[in-house]
Design an enzyme around this catalytic site. Structure first.
Site, short mmCIF file in Angstrom:
data_model
loop_
_atom_site.label_atom_id
_atom_site.label_comp_id
_atom_site.label_asym_id
_atom_site.label_seq_id
_atom_site.Cartn_x
_atom_site.Cartn_y
_atom_site.Cartn_z
N ASP A 82 0.84 -1.20 0.00
CA ASP A 82 0.00 0.00 0.00
C ASP A 82 0.88 1.25 0.00
OD1 ASP A 82 -2.44 1.36 0.19
OD2 ASP A 82 -2.40 1.39 2.38
N HIS A 83 0.54 2.20 -0.84
CA HIS A 83 1.25 3.50 -0.89
C HIS A 83 2.76 3.38 -1.05
CE1 HIS A 83 -2.24 6.03 -0.23
NE2 HIS A 83 -2.63 5.20 0.73
N HIS A 178 -7.98 9.71 4.45
CA HIS A 178 -7.42 8.69 5.34
C HIS A 178 -7.57 9.08 6.81
CE1 HIS A 178 -4.93 8.10 1.61
NE2 HIS A 178 -5.17 6.83 1.88
N GLY A 179 -7.85 8.10 7.65
CA GLY A 179 -7.85 8.34 9.10
C GLY A 179 -9.21 8.70 9.65
N HIS A 208 -9.74 4.83 -1.33
CA HIS A 208 -8.90 4.89 -0.12
C HIS A 208 -9.69 5.59 0.98
CE1 HIS A 208 -4.67 3.77 -1.38
NE2 HIS A 208 -5.40 3.55 -2.46
N GLY A 209 -9.24 5.40 2.22
CA GLY A 209 -9.92 6.07 3.33
C GLY A 209 -11.31 5.50 3.56
N ASN A 230 -10.07 0.35 0.74
CA ASN A 230 -8.97 0.27 1.70
C ASN A 230 -9.46 0.63 3.10
OD1 ASN A 230 -7.41 -0.13 -0.56
ND2 ASN A 230 -5.92 1.46 -0.06
N THR A 233 -7.87 2.39 9.61
CA THR A 233 -8.23 2.97 10.91
C THR A 233 -9.34 2.18 11.61
OG1 THR A 233 -7.64 5.12 10.02
CG2 THR A 233 -8.95 5.12 12.04
#
Ligand code: 13P
Length: 294
Positions: A82-83, A178-179, A208-209, A230, A233
Site C-alpha cells: 500500500d502506498h 485517510h484516518g 482509499h480512506g 482500503n 483505521t
C-alpha cells in the site's frame, strides 16, 4: 490461494462488487482477515503500507507468514504493497512475493506521476504482479482536505493516465480521506464524478480512506463502480475495542487473552464489512481465473 490482485479485482469489476483491502500489521490481523474471508466465501486483499512494514514488521519476517496463510485459504487472497512511493520499496516488494504493488505518486506533478507509474508497471507486469496507481489525491481526514474538491480525480486526465500507464486499478479521489474524521462528520462523496470515471475508464476503481465513510456511502460507492476499499483505521479500532471490552470484563486478562480477543474482534468486523460491500458468497459462484503466479 494466493493470486494477483488483478485477478480478484477484474472479477469484482465484472460482477459489480467491492473487495476489502485491509491494512495488517501483524499475524493476528492477517489471520483474522483470511479466516473471515474463508467463512464468508469472499476474496480479500491483505495489504501493508511501507511505513507499517518498517515500523512493525520486517519484510523477510512477515511475507512468508502471509504467503503461507494465503496459500492455505479456500478463497482468493492478494497481497498488496500500500502506498509505495519509491523504486526501492517497489522492487523489494515484488521480489519478496507481493502480488500487487501500489505506486502512489499522486502528490507529484501529473507527468511525473505518469512516468513513475509506467516504470513500475514495466517492472511488475513481467513478474505477474499487478499495479494500482493513484490520480487526484486522497488526503488525511485530520487535515480536513477530504472536504475540498481541488484534489479530486479529473475524468479526462484519468483517461489519458490509464491509457499511458497501463495500470490495472486506479485509486480515485472522490471525497474520502485517510484516518479519523472529526466526530460526527460523514464525508460527502462525489458520486457523479465516480459514475463518469467508471464510464470513461472501465477498469477496477479503488476507494482509499474507507474508514468512517458510513454504510450508505460504501454501498453507493460500490454500486457506482468502486471495486476495492482500503480500510485501516476502523480495523485497528476494532482490535482496540475488543481489547478494551475484555479488560472491562476482566482487568486481569493476560496478553494472550487480549491478543485473541483483538483477533476475534477484527474477524467479526471484516465479516460485517464484506456484507456491506457485497463480496460475501462470491467465490462459490465465481468462474474465477486465479491469475496465480505459479
Ligand atoms: P483509513 O485508515 O481511513 O481506512 O484509510 C486506509 C487507506 O486508505 C490505506 O491506503
Amino acid at each position: 490461494m494466493l493470486v494477483s490482485m488483478k485477478a480478484i479485482l477484474d472479477h469484482a469489476n465484472e460482477n459489480n462488487y467491492g473487495v476489502m483491502s485491509m491494512n495488517c500489521i501483524n499475524i493476528e490481523m492477517v489471520r483474522a482477515g483470511i479466516e473471515a474471508a474463508c467463512e464468508e466465501r469472499s476474496p480479500i486483499i491483505i495489504q501493508m503500507g511501507c511505513g507499517q512494514i518498517s515500523k512493525h514488521a520486517h519484510l523477510t519476517e512477515i511475507v512468508p507468514v502471509v504467503k503461507e496463510l494465503a496459500e492455505r485459504a479456500t478463497v482468493p487472497v492478494a497481497y498488496n504493497l500500500d502506498h509505495g512511493s519509491n523504486l526501492e520499496d517497489e522492487i523489494r516488494a515484488i521480489q519478496a512475493g507481493f502480488t500487487n504493488v501500489m505506486i502512489d505518486a499522486s502528490s507529484l506533478p501529473y507527468e511525473e506521476n505518469v512516468q513513475r507509474t509506467k516504470t513500475i508497471v514495466s517492472l511488475a507486469h513481467p513478474m505477474g504482479v499487478s499495479v494500482e496507481a493513484e490520480l487526484g489525491h486522497v488526503g488525511q481526514a485530520a487535515d480536513g482536505d477530504g472536504r475540498t474538491d481541488d484534489m479530486y480525480t479529473n475524468v479526462e486526465q484519468a483517461k489519458d493516465f490509464v491509457a499511458r500507464t497501463g495500470c490495472d486499478a486506479l485509486a480515485v479521489a472522490i471525497g474520502t480521506a485517510h484516518g479519523n474524521y472529526p466526530k460526527g462528520f460523514v464525508p460527502k462523496l462525489d458520486f457523479e464524478r465516480l459514475h463518469e470515471l467508471k464510464e470513461a475508464l472501465g477498469i477496477p476503481l479503488v476507494l482509499h480512506g474507507g474508514s468512517g465513510s458510513g454504510e450508505e456511502n460504501l454501498r453507493k460507492a460500490v454500486a457506482g463502480g468502486i471495486n476495492k476499499i482500503n480500510v485501516c483505521t476502523d480495523a485497528f479500532a476494532a482490535a482496540k475495542a475488543g481489547m478494551l471490552e475484555l479488560l472491562e470484563e476482566n482487568p486481569n486478562a493476560d496478553f494472550l487473552a487480549l491478543q485473541m480477543k483483538a483477533e476475534a474482534s477484527v474477524k467479526a468486523f471484516v465479516k460485517d464489512y464484506m456484507h456491506i460491500i457485497g463480496s460475501n458468497d462470491r467465490y462459490v459462484y465465481a468462474d474465477f481465473d486465479s491469475g496465480s503466479k505459479e
